[in-house]
Design a protein around this motif. Structure first.
Motif, PDB file in Angstrom:
ATOM      1  N   TYR B  26       0.854  -1.193   0.000  1.00  0.00           N
ATOM      2  CA  TYR B  26       0.000   0.000   0.000  1.00  0.00           C
ATOM      3  C   TYR B  26       0.890   1.243   0.000  1.00  0.00           C
ATOM      4  O   TYR B  26       2.079   1.166   0.289  1.00  0.00           O
ATOM      5  CB  TYR B  26      -0.963  -0.001   1.201  1.00  0.00           C
ATOM      6  N   ARG B  27       0.279   2.352  -0.356  1.00  0.00           N
ATOM      7  CA  ARG B  27       0.987   3.634  -0.399  1.00  0.00           C
ATOM      8  C   ARG B  27       1.599   3.912   0.982  1.00  0.00           C
ATOM      9  O   ARG B  27       0.950   3.688   2.000  1.00  0.00           O
ATOM     10  CB  ARG B  27      -0.043   4.727  -0.741  1.00  0.00           C
ATOM     11  N   ASP B  28       2.826   4.366   0.974  1.00  0.00           N
ATOM     12  CA  ASP B  28       3.522   4.679   2.234  1.00  0.00           C
ATOM     13  C   ASP B  28       3.937   3.445   3.027  1.00  0.00           C
ATOM     14  O   ASP B  28       4.355   3.574   4.176  1.00  0.00           O
ATOM     15  CB  ASP B  28       2.660   5.544   3.183  1.00  0.00           C
ATOM     16  N   SER B  29       3.761   2.253   2.481  1.00  0.00           N
ATOM     17  CA  SER B  29       4.178   1.097   3.277  1.00  0.00           C
ATOM     18  C   SER B  29       5.692   0.938   3.211  1.00  0.00           C
ATOM     19  O   SER B  29       6.360   1.490   2.340  1.00  0.00           O
ATOM     20  CB  SER B  29       3.479  -0.173   2.796  1.00  0.00           C
ATOM     21  N   ASN B  30       6.220   0.226   4.172  1.00  0.00           N
ATOM     22  CA  ASN B  30       7.625  -0.159   4.145  1.00  0.00           C
ATOM     23  C   ASN B  30       7.706  -1.624   3.748  1.00  0.00           C
ATOM     24  O   ASN B  30       6.839  -2.421   4.107  1.00  0.00           O
ATOM     25  CB  ASN B  30       8.247   0.036   5.536  1.00  0.00           C
ATOM     26  N   ASN B 135       7.685  -4.914  17.463  1.00  0.00           N
ATOM     27  CA  ASN B 135       6.698  -4.085  16.764  1.00  0.00           C
ATOM     28  C   ASN B 135       6.780  -4.333  15.249  1.00  0.00           C
ATOM     29  O   ASN B 135       5.768  -4.578  14.581  1.00  0.00           O
ATOM     30  CB  ASN B 135       7.032  -2.619  17.089  1.00  0.00           C
ATOM     31  N   ARG B 137       8.250  -6.860  13.743  1.00  0.00           N
ATOM     32  CA  ARG B 137       7.956  -8.267  13.437  1.00  0.00           C
ATOM     33  C   ARG B 137       6.458  -8.463  13.269  1.00  0.00           C
ATOM     34  O   ARG B 137       6.005  -9.160  12.361  1.00  0.00           O
ATOM     35  CB  ARG B 137       8.456  -9.174  14.571  1.00  0.00           C
ATOM     36  N   GLY B 138       5.685  -7.800  14.107  1.00  0.00           N
ATOM     37  CA  GLY B 138       4.227  -7.841  13.951  1.00  0.00           C
ATOM     38  C   GLY B 138       3.815  -7.307  12.598  1.00  0.00           C
ATOM     39  O   GLY B 138       2.935  -7.860  11.922  1.00  0.00           O
ATOM     40  N   GLN B 139       4.474  -6.246  12.178  1.00  0.00           N
ATOM     41  CA  GLN B 139       4.166  -5.656  10.871  1.00  0.00           C
ATOM     42  C   GLN B 139       4.583  -6.584   9.739  1.00  0.00           C
ATOM     43  O   GLN B 139       3.877  -6.714   8.736  1.00  0.00           O
ATOM     44  CB  GLN B 139       4.853  -4.294  10.767  1.00  0.00           C
ATOM     45  N   ARG B 141       4.598  -9.760   9.817  1.00  0.00           N
ATOM     46  CA  ARG B 141       3.600 -10.837   9.718  1.00  0.00           C
ATOM     47  C   ARG B 141       2.401 -10.383   8.891  1.00  0.00           C
ATOM     48  O   ARG B 141       1.854 -11.153   8.102  1.00  0.00           O
ATOM     49  CB  ARG B 141       3.151 -11.275  11.114  1.00  0.00           C
ATOM     50  N   ILE B 142       2.000  -9.110   9.067  1.00  0.00           N
ATOM     51  CA  ILE B 142       0.893  -8.573   8.257  1.00  0.00           C
ATOM     52  C   ILE B 142       1.327  -8.448   6.794  1.00  0.00           C
ATOM     53  O   ILE B 142       0.610  -8.834   5.876  1.00  0.00           O
ATOM     54  CB  ILE B 142       0.446  -7.183   8.775  1.00  0.00           C
ATOM     55  N   LEU B 143       2.512  -7.879   6.569  1.00  0.00           N
ATOM     56  CA  LEU B 143       2.990  -7.679   5.194  1.00  0.00           C
ATOM     57  C   LEU B 143       3.086  -9.026   4.476  1.00  0.00           C
ATOM     58  O   LEU B 143       2.785  -9.132   3.281  1.00  0.00           O
ATOM     59  CB  LEU B 143       4.350  -6.969   5.201  1.00  0.00           C
ATOM     60  N   LYS B 145       1.227 -11.641   5.068  1.00  0.00           N
ATOM     61  CA  LYS B 145      -0.138 -12.063   4.737  1.00  0.00           C
ATOM     62  C   LYS B 145      -0.668 -11.329   3.504  1.00  0.00           C
ATOM     63  O   LYS B 145      -1.570 -11.828   2.812  1.00  0.00           O
ATOM     64  CB  LYS B 145      -1.085 -11.772   5.915  1.00  0.00           C
ATOM     65  N   MET B 146      -0.146 -10.128   3.262  1.00  0.00           N
ATOM     66  CA  MET B 146      -0.634  -9.310   2.150  1.00  0.00           C
ATOM     67  C   MET B 146       0.102  -9.571   0.839  1.00  0.00           C
ATOM     68  O   MET B 146      -0.215  -8.977  -0.190  1.00  0.00           O
ATOM     69  CB  MET B 146      -0.515  -7.821   2.507  1.00  0.00           C
TER      70      MET B 146
END
Lengths: 150, 150
Positions: B26-30, B135, B137-139, B141-143, B145-146
């Motif tokens: 997504y826009r602005d994602s790392n 923090n 690592r949680g992100q 896990r989401i990335l 999944k996406m």
């Protein structure tokens, strides 16, 4: 560390509306609201296990099951609540943790406890509780960035 | 706690390809890659500040700046690297932290240190280092999944 983690969680959710708390930006995502209730559910689960030395009863499993498991169950059951609902749940659960901590000595932290099948101790299990919170706080920050711009 | 956090990070990234490490959902994602290098950059920054008691020099700022700041700079500069690149950076930085820890006593952990303008101590600052890792690592896990299904 536990208080600091909570402070950063509360900072991450300031001002969110019901719609934003319920928002699901991608397939299989969890809402911010569900992640907040999950934090309380994980902590509640360890309270029952470590303070009460028992398994959750039927009533507790019904109350916390969706928040604990997340996924479809969480998406179906956790929605429509204002921010205050989640904050109150978090605070209510936390207040018991802190009360129980007060009854115990620092040595208690290092007492060995089984965590699943692994030998652990109270310190590490309570670290894990807020470690899981920090993980989801990171996810909440991403979910917040993904909210549609109003 | 620090080792456990790292173990969970490594578990979260197993088998990722260059394309997946670079993916921006997504826009602005790392990207996941940028978040991994960020973990190493934060730890490197605290090494310079707390072990070397100085500011990063020009060469170090150039090497780590994009990973530290993320955002546009990270998106532009951090890409095209295989998983091993990130794991090596993480391990190289971590090995110095562990070496420095070995030279110090437990009392050192409780020595007061200024963190920005706030009075803190070595324990808390190193907790923050891996708290930031958790923090992200949680992100990750989401990335993960996406990622587009291959």
């Amino acid at each position: 560390m536990m208080n600091y983690a909570r402070l950063t969680t509360l900072n991450a959710i300031k001002g969110l509306t019901i719609e934003q708390l319920d928002y699901l930006p991608y397939r299989d995502s969890n809402s911010i609201g569900a992640l907040l209730l999950h934090m309380a559910a994980v902590e509640f689960g360890f309270q029952v296990e470590l303070f009460d030395k028992r398994k959750p009863n039927k009533h507790e499993s019904e109350e916390w099951g969706a928040a604990y498991q997340l996924g479809d169950l969480g998406r179906n059951q956790i929605k429509g609540n204002p921010l205050e609902f989640y904050i109150e749940k978090l605070e209510k659960v936390r207040s018991r943790t802190l009360e129980e901590f007060k009854k115990r000595s620092d040595e208690w932290l290092y007492e060995e406890v089984l965590w699943g099948n692994n030998l652990s101790n109270n310190y590490f299990i309570w670290f894990h509780t807020f470690e899981d919170e920090i993980n989801h706080r990171g996810q909440i920050r991403i979910l917040r960035k993904m909210l549609p711009h109003s």
